[in-house]
Write a protein that holds these residues in place. Structure first.
Motif, short mmCIF file in Angstrom:
data_model
loop_
_atom_site.label_atom_id
_atom_site.label_comp_id
_atom_site.label_asym_id
_atom_site.label_seq_id
_atom_site.Cartn_x
_atom_site.Cartn_y
_atom_site.Cartn_z
N GLY A 26 -27.89 -38.67 51.51
CA GLY A 26 -27.66 -37.97 50.07
C GLY A 26 -25.87 -38.19 49.02
N ALA A 27 -26.00 -37.94 48.76
CA ALA A 27 -24.25 -39.19 47.91
C ALA A 27 -23.37 -38.44 48.74
N CYS A 28 -23.54 -37.35 49.28
CA CYS A 28 -22.03 -37.00 50.17
C CYS A 28 -21.53 -38.02 51.20
N ALA A 29 -23.06 -38.41 51.25
CA ALA A 29 -22.57 -39.30 52.80
C ALA A 29 -21.81 -40.55 52.04
N ARG A 30 -22.95 -40.87 50.78
CA ARG A 30 -22.76 -42.29 49.94
C ARG A 30 -20.64 -42.51 49.82
N LEU A 31 -20.25 -40.96 49.56
CA LEU A 31 -19.09 -40.81 49.16
C LEU A 31 -17.65 -41.34 50.62
N GLN A 40 -19.69 -31.04 57.71
CA GLN A 40 -19.36 -29.68 58.31
C GLN A 40 -20.66 -28.88 58.99
N SER A 41 -20.16 -28.08 59.56
CA SER A 41 -21.41 -27.67 59.98
C SER A 41 -21.86 -26.29 59.22
N ASP A 42 -21.62 -26.31 57.70
CA ASP A 42 -22.82 -25.79 56.99
C ASP A 42 -23.39 -26.81 56.09
N GLY A 43 -23.33 -28.31 56.08
CA GLY A 43 -23.71 -29.21 55.88
C GLY A 43 -23.31 -29.82 54.67
N SER A 44 -21.41 -29.35 53.93
CA SER A 44 -20.49 -29.51 53.10
C SER A 44 -20.70 -30.75 53.93
N THR A 130 -13.31 -31.94 48.67
CA THR A 130 -15.36 -31.17 48.83
C THR A 130 -16.39 -31.57 48.09
N CYS A 131 -17.68 -31.44 48.83
CA CYS A 131 -18.81 -32.64 48.36
C CYS A 131 -19.73 -31.41 49.17
N ARG A 132 -20.96 -31.00 48.29
CA ARG A 132 -22.28 -30.77 48.76
C ARG A 132 -22.81 -31.30 48.35
N ARG A 133 -24.21 -30.92 48.47
CA ARG A 133 -25.25 -31.36 47.41
C ARG A 133 -25.65 -29.93 46.30
N GLY A 134 -26.14 -30.23 45.24
CA GLY A 134 -25.66 -30.06 44.00
C GLY A 134 -27.52 -28.98 43.91
#
Length: 135
Positions: A26-31, A40-44, A130-134
């Motif tokens: 995902g985008a957050c992994a690239r960032l 984080q444990s909640d996926g963010s 912070t970053c999370r999938r939209g």
């Protein structure tokens, strides 16, 4: 004959190779590769932008800048002039691709492109990037 065999070997190798996807975490992994975000444990994803022993002992400040830009195949309206919004003590940029997100920190600029239909929410809350999938 040898050229034909080499061409067939290359064709078979290309056909058997796994397809590369733009998602790859995902985008957050690239960032994360550019900013030090940790999952984080909640996926963010989150990174302490203050960090370091000096900041813990003597205090400090931190901040980040956020830009959303159109990329090839999109228009300025799709780049979302209102993508980034202040929400109490936080800022959040909710972006749906195709678009480019640029995050500026004291470590430098990080940039990712979102594919068409890909979404991400990138922001700053307190000292955390912070970053999370939209949604």
């Amino acid at each position: 004959m040898l050229k034909t065999m080499l061409a067939l070997v290359a064709l078979v190798a290309a056909a058997s190779a796994p397809a590369q996807t733009t998602d790859a975490g995902g985008a957050c992994a690239r960032l994360a590769a550019q900013t030090g975000l940790k999952q984080q444990s909640d996926g963010s994803w989150r990174a302490n932008m203050l960090g370091g022993v000096g900041a813990a002992l003597f205090g400090g400040t931190t901040g980040a800048t956020f830009q959303v830009q159109p990329i090839e195949g999109s228009t300025a309206e799709q780049a979302l002039e209102k993508a980034c919004q202040q929400e109490r003590a936080a800022i959040a940029c909710r972006v749906s691709g195709p678009a480019r997100i640029i995050v500026g920190t004291k470590r430098g600029n990080a940039s990712i492109d979102l594919a068409s239909g890909e979404t991400a929410e990138v922001g700053m809350k307190g000292r955390y990037l912070t970053c999370r999938r939209g949604k």
